[in-house]
Design an enzyme around this catalytic site. Structure first.
Site, PDB file in Angstrom:
ATOM      1  N   HIS A   7      -0.336   0.829 -10.209  1.00  0.00           N
ATOM      2  CA  HIS A   7      -1.074  -0.137  -9.383  1.00  0.00           C
ATOM      3  C   HIS A   7      -1.594  -1.293 -10.245  1.00  0.00           C
ATOM      4  O   HIS A   7      -2.798  -1.571 -10.282  1.00  0.00           O
ATOM      5  CB  HIS A   7      -2.234   0.549  -8.660  1.00  0.00           C
ATOM      6  CG  HIS A   7      -2.662  -0.195  -7.426  1.00  0.00           C
ATOM      7  ND1 HIS A   7      -3.196   0.432  -6.324  1.00  0.00           N
ATOM      8  CD2 HIS A   7      -2.632  -1.520  -7.109  1.00  0.00           C
ATOM      9  CE1 HIS A   7      -3.488  -0.464  -5.392  1.00  0.00           C
ATOM     10  NE2 HIS A   7      -3.153  -1.652  -5.848  1.00  0.00           N
TER      11      HIS A   7
ATOM     12  N   GLU B 269      -3.687   8.052  -5.545  1.00  0.00           N
ATOM     13  CA  GLU B 269      -3.804   7.373  -6.838  1.00  0.00           C
ATOM     14  C   GLU B 269      -5.051   7.862  -7.563  1.00  0.00           C
ATOM     15  O   GLU B 269      -6.107   8.003  -6.939  1.00  0.00           O
ATOM     16  CB  GLU B 269      -3.878   5.849  -6.637  1.00  0.00           C
ATOM     17  CG  GLU B 269      -2.615   5.259  -6.051  1.00  0.00           C
ATOM     18  CD  GLU B 269      -2.665   3.730  -5.915  1.00  0.00           C
ATOM     19  OE1 GLU B 269      -3.661   3.118  -6.379  1.00  0.00           O
ATOM     20  OE2 GLU B 269      -1.718   3.165  -5.361  1.00  0.00           O
TER      21      GLU B 269
ATOM     22  N   ARG C 177       0.848  -1.183   0.000  1.00  0.00           N
ATOM     23  CA  ARG C 177       0.000   0.000   0.000  1.00  0.00           C
ATOM     24  C   ARG C 177       0.890   1.241   0.000  1.00  0.00           C
ATOM     25  O   ARG C 177       1.952   1.255   0.632  1.00  0.00           O
ATOM     26  CB  ARG C 177      -0.911   0.022   1.238  1.00  0.00           C
ATOM     27  CG  ARG C 177      -2.115  -0.899   1.133  1.00  0.00           C
ATOM     28  CD  ARG C 177      -3.098  -0.375   0.091  1.00  0.00           C
ATOM     29  NE  ARG C 177      -4.291  -1.191  -0.032  1.00  0.00           N
ATOM     30  CZ  ARG C 177      -4.438  -2.166  -0.913  1.00  0.00           C
ATOM     31  NH1 ARG C 177      -3.428  -2.490  -1.726  1.00  0.00           N
ATOM     32  NH2 ARG C 177      -5.567  -2.828  -0.997  1.00  0.00           N
TER      33      ARG C 177
END
Length: 317
Positions: free
Chosen positions: A274, A255, A226
């Site tokens: 990601h 993000e 994370r």
């Protein structure tokens, strides 16, 4: 006497999940973040298909009954946890098992790409420049993988196949797993430091100026856990000052990563959006996993992948 079908509420993302197997077995409603709070009281089950959304945190503390079961189509649960959900009787499950090997392969690819200087090779090719260099040998190097869940264990297995000596660090020390007290010692010797831990109160910001200062100058830091595990300002400083050799980030505190973020231009940093666990067909796998869990729930059988809501992950690994 007519039986009432359970109501399955789906917090949608595009493309939506394929739930055809549940036809006639659930009354399926779809919502976006704006409509979630109004529909929660009438739902028996909530599927958080949009696992980038934090809407559950805001909607859950409202009035009325709440779903008996919440499933998130992600490994992490930090995006939906709030004190009210954690304290409730609602069962929370996650997508444990879907992303393990894809993330491990991605980490191995990053390790090889950095060791073999592939980003620079591609740059030189675009420049039509022939420049011979020497690259690093991967076999015989050391890695410290932080996070001893299924993803961390899959990373360790994959790196061992490359003849990388790998140490695994978890919340509690046990056979084959080091505890947090060993972390500084292990990262001080590691060529590759890989963050794959869940986001909890104990792990938030764990990679800070101190930890980057402990690492050796030849070390490379990789984060597939994370974004909030990392103090991004401290990482930027470590890269600018060459305290570490490089880094690869697949997750970030914000993000999508804003276009004006200084992280884009840092020396020695590989940025990816990601995507480490997202292989061809991954959404179908997530949908199938949920359908199979729903069938267990509807039959009154114990659910798999049950999250310890206080810890923030599935225990027992």
């Amino acid at each position: 006497m007519t039986s009432t079908l359970p109501t399955l509420l789906v917090l949608d993302a595009d493309p939506p999940p394929r739930l055809g197997r549940l036809t006639g077995r659930a009354r399926i409603e779809h919502t976006d973040a704006a409509g979630l709070a109004d529909l929660l009281p009438g739902a028996d089950v909530l599927l958080v298909w949009d696992f980038t959304s934090h809407a559950v945190r805001g909607a859950w503390p409202g009035e009325g009954p709440r779903p008996r079961w919440v499933h998130t189509a992600s490994a992490g649960v930090d995006h939906l946890m709030c004190p009210e959900l954690a304290a409730s009787d609602t069962v929370v499950t996650n997508a444990r098992g879907i992303f393990d090997q894809p993330v491990a392969e991605y980490v191995a690819a990053l390790v090889l790409a950095v060791a073999k200087d592939l980003p620079r090779t591609l740059e030189l090719q675009r420049e039509r420049t022939w420049r011979h260099r020497e690259t690093r040998r991967v076999a015989g190097t050391r890695a410290c993988v932080v996070g001893s869940g299924p993803i961390g264990r899959a990373i360790a297995r994959t790196l061992k196949a490359l003849d990388v000596t790998t140490a695994l660090v978890g919340r509690v020390p046990r056979t084959g797993v080091h505890g947090p007290g060993d972390l500084d010692r292990l990262i001080a010797r590691a060529d590759w430091v890989i963050a794959a831990a869940p986001l909890t109160g104990q792990t938030r910001g764990m990679f800070d100026a101190h930890r980057f200062g402990v690492m050796q100058p030849s070390a490379v830091f990789v984060n597939v856990g994370r974004g909030q595990l990392v103090d991004e300002d401290a990482l930027a400083e470590a890269l600018r000052r060459r305290w570490i050799a490089g880094a690869a980030l697949d997750v970030f505190a914000a993000e999508p990563l804003p276009g004006d973020s200084p992280l884009w231009g840092l020396p020695g940093l590989v940025v990816s959006p990601h995507m480490s666990g997202d292989t061809v067909g991954w959404r179908d796998e997530l949908g199938l996993q949920f359908v199979e869990l729903y069938e267990r729930w509807a039959a009154g059988r114990p659910l798999r992948n049950v999250v310890d809501k206080k810890r923030g992950y599935v225990p027992g690994h």
